[in-house]
Design a protein around this motif. Structure first.
Motif, PDB file in Angstrom:
ATOM      1  N   THR A 162       0.833  -1.206   0.000  1.00 16.88           N
ATOM      2  CA  THR A 162       0.000   0.000   0.000  1.00 16.88           C
ATOM      3  C   THR A 162       0.870   1.260   0.000  1.00 16.88           C
ATOM      4  N   MET A 163       1.969   1.233   0.734  1.00 19.90           N
ATOM      5  CA  MET A 163       2.867   2.392   0.745  1.00 19.90           C
ATOM      6  C   MET A 163       3.442   2.655  -0.644  1.00 19.90           C
ATOM      7  N   LEU A 164       3.668   1.593  -1.419  1.00 18.89           N
ATOM      8  CA  LEU A 164       4.228   1.769  -2.760  1.00 18.89           C
ATOM      9  C   LEU A 164       3.156   2.133  -3.782  1.00 18.89           C
ATOM     10  N   TYR A 165       1.997   1.460  -3.732  1.00 17.06           N
ATOM     11  CA  TYR A 165       1.010   1.597  -4.814  1.00 17.06           C
ATOM     12  C   TYR A 165      -0.321   2.207  -4.356  1.00 17.06           C
ATOM     13  N   GLY A 166      -0.513   2.382  -3.060  1.00 15.51           N
ATOM     14  CA  GLY A 166      -1.811   2.865  -2.578  1.00 15.51           C
ATOM     15  C   GLY A 166      -2.858   1.763  -2.640  1.00 15.51           C
ATOM     16  N   PHE A 167      -4.119   2.135  -2.330  1.00 15.34           N
ATOM     17  CA  PHE A 167      -5.204   1.153  -2.357  1.00 15.34           C
ATOM     18  C   PHE A 167      -5.748   1.004  -3.770  1.00 15.34           C
ATOM     19  N   PRO A 168      -6.226  -0.200  -4.129  1.00 14.13           N
ATOM     20  CA  PRO A 168      -6.894  -0.379  -5.423  1.00 14.13           C
ATOM     21  C   PRO A 168      -8.117   0.532  -5.512  1.00 14.13           C
ATOM     22  N   GLN A 169      -8.259   1.213  -6.650  1.00  7.46           N
ATOM     23  CA  GLN A 169      -9.321   2.218  -6.783  1.00  7.46           C
ATOM     24  C   GLN A 169     -10.707   1.591  -6.941  1.00  7.46           C
ATOM     25  N   ARG A 170     -10.746   0.397  -7.500  1.00  8.36           N
ATOM     26  CA  ARG A 170     -12.053  -0.177  -7.837  1.00  8.36           C
ATOM     27  C   ARG A 170     -12.607  -1.103  -6.760  1.00  8.36           C
ATOM     28  N   GLU A 171     -11.883  -1.312  -5.697  1.00 13.16           N
ATOM     29  CA  GLU A 171     -12.373  -2.208  -4.651  1.00 13.16           C
ATOM     30  C   GLU A 171     -13.464  -1.523  -3.831  1.00 13.16           C
ATOM     31  N   ARG A 172     -14.527  -2.259  -3.580  1.00 12.80           N
ATOM     32  CA  ARG A 172     -15.651  -1.754  -2.792  1.00 12.80           C
ATOM     33  C   ARG A 172     -16.080  -2.827  -1.792  1.00 12.80           C
ATOM     34  N   GLY A 173     -16.764  -2.425  -0.786  1.00 14.81           N
ATOM     35  CA  GLY A 173     -17.342  -3.373   0.141  1.00 14.81           C
ATOM     36  C   GLY A 173     -16.470  -3.603   1.358  1.00 14.81           C
ATOM     37  N   VAL A 174     -16.948  -4.526   2.208  1.00 12.77           N
ATOM     38  CA  VAL A 174     -16.278  -4.781   3.476  1.00 12.77           C
ATOM     39  C   VAL A 174     -14.888  -5.367   3.264  1.00 12.77           C
ATOM     40  N   MET A 175     -14.702  -6.192   2.201  1.00 10.57           N
ATOM     41  CA  MET A 175     -13.427  -6.864   1.988  1.00 10.57           C
ATOM     42  C   MET A 175     -12.438  -6.017   1.210  1.00 10.57           C
ATOM     43  N   ALA A 176     -12.784  -4.804   0.860  1.00 11.30           N
ATOM     44  CA  ALA A 176     -11.801  -3.917   0.227  1.00 11.30           C
ATOM     45  C   ALA A 176     -10.677  -3.645   1.226  1.00 11.30           C
ATOM     46  N   GLU A 177      -9.429  -3.528   0.707  1.00  9.27           N
ATOM     47  CA  GLU A 177      -8.266  -3.383   1.589  1.00  9.27           C
ATOM     48  C   GLU A 177      -8.385  -2.148   2.477  1.00  9.27           C
ATOM     49  N   LYS A 178      -8.949  -1.071   1.968  1.00  8.95           N
ATOM     50  CA  LYS A 178      -9.046   0.142   2.786  1.00  8.95           C
ATOM     51  C   LYS A 178     -10.010  -0.045   3.957  1.00  8.95           C
ATOM     52  N   ASN A 179     -10.919  -1.027   3.838  1.00  7.14           N
ATOM     53  CA  ASN A 179     -11.826  -1.332   4.945  1.00  7.14           C
ATOM     54  C   ASN A 179     -11.285  -2.460   5.817  1.00  7.14           C
ATOM     55  N   ARG A 180     -10.646  -3.454   5.186  1.00  7.32           N
ATOM     56  CA  ARG A 180     -10.099  -4.581   5.949  1.00  7.32           C
ATOM     57  C   ARG A 180      -9.015  -4.140   6.927  1.00  7.32           C
ATOM     58  N   PHE A 181      -8.187  -3.162   6.493  1.00  2.39           N
ATOM     59  CA  PHE A 181      -7.039  -2.772   7.305  1.00  2.39           C
ATOM     60  C   PHE A 181      -7.239  -1.423   7.987  1.00  2.39           C
ATOM     61  N   ALA A 182      -8.495  -1.076   8.246  1.00  2.00           N
ATOM     62  CA  ALA A 182      -8.742   0.125   9.048  1.00  2.00           C
ATOM     63  C   ALA A 182      -8.160  -0.103  10.445  1.00  2.00           C
ATOM     64  N   PRO A 183      -7.464   0.888  11.022  1.00  3.19           N
ATOM     65  CA  PRO A 183      -6.825   0.698  12.339  1.00  3.19           C
ATOM     66  C   PRO A 183      -7.825   0.251  13.386  1.00  3.19           C
ATOM     67  N   TRP A 184      -7.393  -0.730  14.191  1.00  2.00           N
ATOM     68  CA  TRP A 184      -8.280  -1.279  15.211  1.00  2.00           C
ATOM     69  C   TRP A 184      -8.532  -0.289  16.337  1.00  2.00           C
ATOM     70  N   ASP A 185      -7.575   0.617  16.575  1.00  2.00           N
ATOM     71  CA  ASP A 185      -7.745   1.564  17.676  1.00  2.00           C
ATOM     72  C   ASP A 185      -8.535   2.797  17.264  1.00  2.00           C
ATOM     73  N   GLY A 186      -8.997   2.842  16.010  1.00  2.82           N
ATOM     74  CA  GLY A 186      -9.842   3.944  15.548  1.00  2.82           C
ATOM     75  C   GLY A 186      -9.093   5.177  15.110  1.00  2.82           C
ATOM     76  N   THR A 187      -7.747   5.180  15.188  1.00  2.00           N
ATOM     77  CA  THR A 187      -6.978   6.348  14.751  1.00  2.00           C
ATOM     78  C   THR A 187      -6.885   6.366  13.228  1.00  2.00           C
ATOM     79  N   PRO A 188      -6.603   7.511  12.627  1.00  2.00           N
ATOM     80  CA  PRO A 188      -6.487   7.572  11.173  1.00  2.00           C
ATOM     81  C   PRO A 188      -5.340   6.687  10.680  1.00  2.00           C
ATOM     82  N   MET A 189      -5.534   6.099   9.528  1.00  2.00           N
ATOM     83  CA  MET A 189      -4.534   5.236   8.921  1.00  2.00           C
ATOM     84  C   MET A 189      -3.359   6.084   8.415  1.00  2.00           C
ATOM     85  N   SER A 190      -2.110   5.622   8.657  1.00  2.00           N
ATOM     86  CA  SER A 190      -0.930   6.376   8.208  1.00  2.00           C
ATOM     87  C   SER A 190       0.265   5.433   8.159  1.00  2.00           C
TER      88      SER A 190
END
Length: 729
Positions: free
Chosen positions: A44-72
């Protein structure tokens, strides 16, 4: 490119850090410790998230921080001797890791030519799909899938070195063009064929509707002619009906006038004849008189019966021994028989006292005891008084008993006498009342008869009694009813005549003696045929309108014919293009077969070398086609075996060998891209694991390798091995 340091707030990682070194980095952690998360964070640091992924299993949703802080994330890399720091942060919740920067490490100066879209390709040397199918081996992701970009890379190694052409992409574009023209039942050609068929159908419908419209118009004209004939006959019958209605009205008026004249004649002949209401009142009086006479007869009979009852009641009264005494005499007689009671004799009381006193004195003198003498005297006195009282009461009771018996006998005679006397007087009084009532009814009946005769004799002089009165009333009622019937008939005839006049159509009316033409068909036939013909006319008109509307909706014939010619010409052009594209695809297939004979051996030979090293020389040959379908041949075996027939561990080793071969051929360059392996050796036995690790150690001399594992056997085997960095999460 070399990765030096990573800091991640990604999934379960919260400001977690990982320091890496060149060569083989063996990273151990048990399951669910974040190994796969670090792998996806790196990509993700090299290529970012896939633009066309949607839904719960999209990487941007799967790897949302567990502690609720912004992803970085932060990643320090070395590329061509330069140190870069890549940062991705989240400024908007809808775009995690959307803010990107790439600066020279330790400075705020941005590296030119690197942005969020091309960072991975600039540093790795390949786009995301090539990296993911070669150097990035995720958990359970050893399989190699076909990709156009990877195909171009591999094809460029055995052709002119250009990566702009891919057989699969070219074939796909040609196939799209071919499908655009015809694909089963879709595409331009089927659509045109359908439009041509529709136009031909419309032209056929146009011709059929035109013929049907002509026939419908002819039928409508015939029905209209029949309708006119029926309406003419209906008018003639209406004129005849008007003439008959006029004749009927005149006849009815003549009948009404005759009936009125007859009523006037009858009323003039009997001027004293009462009205129906008066006759009803007189009949009521006669009926009341009849009932009164019946009541009078009943009263006379009741008076006679009461007189006889009074005579019968007087006879036992007069025969009684006490008759004719009255009540006062009987009462005095009864009172005279009462006996006077005897009173107590006072002298006898004093005599008893003196006798007792004398006896007491004598005893006192004789006994010289005064008290004893006094007691004896008192006792004698008491005994004397008691004897006297008993004799007195006996005589008195005997006399009283005899007197009471006489009184009881006399009282019974008096009671019987008074009862007979009362019955006789009551019967006599009732007889007098009955006689008076009978006389009153007789007088009322005579007065009522005289009054009734005074009303009846003016129109019935012969009526003299109630019988003749009833006969006269019945006869008068019949005559009055006859007059009233004639009057009602006259009024009814007059009303009917007025109604007939009111129903006559407005003038001019045909003369009642005029001769009118009579139609050939009867009026009933006209009335029956007219609505049927009218319905047929409406149906025919509706059919003509419907056919006209359908023809109008179809449009003119000439534009339809022109459209049909244009569609046929367009179909011929597209068919020619379709045939040319099909020929081009056939030529491309033949060229691809020629290219595959040059493509497969180079990649297959390198894959076979690595696969042989991983399996300890068990397999010596690897074959693949452009779809990257793999087969392997074992040492001493004459047959190639598909990878689907191999065990899971051997299949994983073959996939790993091909991926390493692809990395050698595609991602070598001056500074090879790092190799990421997530539990890639989990299905290897110890012997082949050792062989794979030996190969990776040697490969680590050329490129950086990150091997994540959940087992300790890799670390135990590589303990104290030069060029290996052992890390624990």
């Amino acid at each position: 490119m070399q990765i030096r340091h990573m800091t991640a707030t990604f999934g379960k990682l919260s400001q977690s850090q990982l320091n890496l070194r060149p060569g083989l980095n063996l990273i151990y952690a048990p399951n669910e410790s974040g190994k796969s998360t670090w792998c996806y964070f790196l990509r993700t640091m090299l290529y970012g998230f896939p633009q066309r992924e949607r839904g719960v299993m999209a990487e941007k949703n799967r790897f949302a921080p567990w502690d609720g802080t912004p992803m970085s994330g932060i990643m320090d890399v070395e590329h061509h001797g330069q140190h870069y720091t890549i940062r991705r942060t989240t400024e908007r919740p809808s775009a995690p890791m959307g803010a990107f920067s790439c600066t020279y490490t330790g400075t705020g100066t941005s590296v030119p030519g690197i942005d969020s879209q091309n960072a991975g390709e600039a540093l790795i040397g390949a786009e995301r799909s090539v990296f993911s199918r070669s150097a990035f081996v995720g958990q359970s992701g050893l399989t190699l899938e076909q990709d156009a970009a990877l195909e171009r890379r591999l094809a460029s190694l055995i052709t002119a070195g250009e990566e702009g052409v891919s057989f699969s992409e070219t074939q796909e574009r040609l196939k799209k063009q071919l499908n655009r023209r015809r694909h089963n039942k879709t595409g331009l050609l089927p659509a045109l064929e359908q439009e041509i068929t529709q136009l031909e159908t419309l032209l056929g419908q146009h011709d059929a509707l035109s013929a049907q419209l002509r026939d419908a118009q002819t039928q409508l004209e015939q029905i209209r002619s029949q309708m006119q004939d029926l309406q003419r006959a209906q008018g003639q019958w209406e004129a005849i009906g008007k003439q008959e209605a006029l004749r009927h009205a005149l006849q009815m008026q003549a009948q009404a006038d005759a009936a009125h004249d007859l009523v006037l004649q009858l009323e003039a002949h009997e001027p004293n004849l009462p009205s129906e209401n008066q006759l009803s009142q007189l009949q009521g009086m006669a009926d009341a008189l009849c009932r009164s006479l019946a009541d009078s007869d009943a009263a006379d009979e009741h008076a006679a019966q009461a007189q006889a009852a009074a005579a019968a009641a007087q006879l036992p009264w007069q025969q009684h021994p006490l008759y004719p005494a009255d009540e006062s005499a009987l009462t005095a007689r009864l009172q005279s028989m009462h006996v006077k009671k005897k009173s107590f004799s006072v002298p006898m009381v004093w005599l008893s006292v003196l006798l007792g006193g004398g006896i007491a004195t004598a005893l006192g003198v004789f006994l010289s005891r005064p008290m004893v003498a006094l007691a004896a005297g008192f006792a004698v006195c008491s005994a004397t008084f008691l004897i006297y009282y008993m004799v007195y009461r006996s005589k008195a009771n005997h006399a009283a008993s005899a007197t009471h018996e006489q009184q009881d006998i006399l009282q019974a005679q008096i009671d019987a006498y008074l009862q007979l006397r009362g019955k006789a007087l009551s019967a006599l009084q009732e007889a007098e009342h009955a006689a008076a009532a009978a006389h009153s009814l007789q007088q009322s009946c005579r007065e009522s008869l005289l009054l009734l005769l005074s009303h009846v004799q003016p129109f019935a002089p012969s009526a003299m009694n109630l019988t003749t009165v009833n006969t006269a009333l019945q006869d008068a009622r019949l005559r009055r009813r006859h007059v009233e019937d004639l009057r009602q008939q006259a009024e009814k005839a007059d009303f009917q005549a007025q109604l007939l006049y009111a129903q006559l159509p407005p003038p001019p009316l045909p003369a009642q003696d005029a001769v009118l033409p009579r139609p050939v068909i009867t009026s009933a036939q006209v009335e029956h045929a007219l609505p049927l013909t009218q319905a047929r006319q409406q149906a025919a008109q509706s059919r003509v309108d419907a056919l006209s509307g359908q023809l109008h909706s179809l449009g003119l014939r000439q534009p339809l014919e022109q459209q049909l010619q244009e569609k046929k010409a367009e179909h011929q052009r597209l068919q020619s293009e379709y045939d040319a594209i099909a020929m081009a695809m056939a030529s491309l297939e033949r060229a691809n077969l020629t290219l595959q004979t040059r493509f497969s051996p180079a990649l297959g030979q390198r894959s076979a070398e690595i696969f042989s090293a991983l399996t300890g020389g068990r397999y010596e040959k690897v074959v693949m086609d452009r779809t990257l379908a793999l087969s392997a041949q074992a040492q001493g075996d004459s047959l190639l075996r598909s990878i689907q027939l191999l065990s899971q561990g051997t299949a994983d080793q073959l996939y790993l060998a091909v991926r390493l071969a692809v990395c050698d051929m595609v991602l070598s360059g001056e500074e090879p891209a790092p190799l990421i392996l997530d539990d890639a050796l989990s299905n290897f036995d110890d012997e082949r694991m050792a062989a794979a690790l030996d190969y990776l150690v040697s490969e680590g001399q050329r490129r950086q390798i990150l091997l994540f594992t959940c087992q300790k056997r890799e670390g135990e085997y590589l303990a104290d091995r030069p060029g290996v960095t052992y890390l624990t999460l």
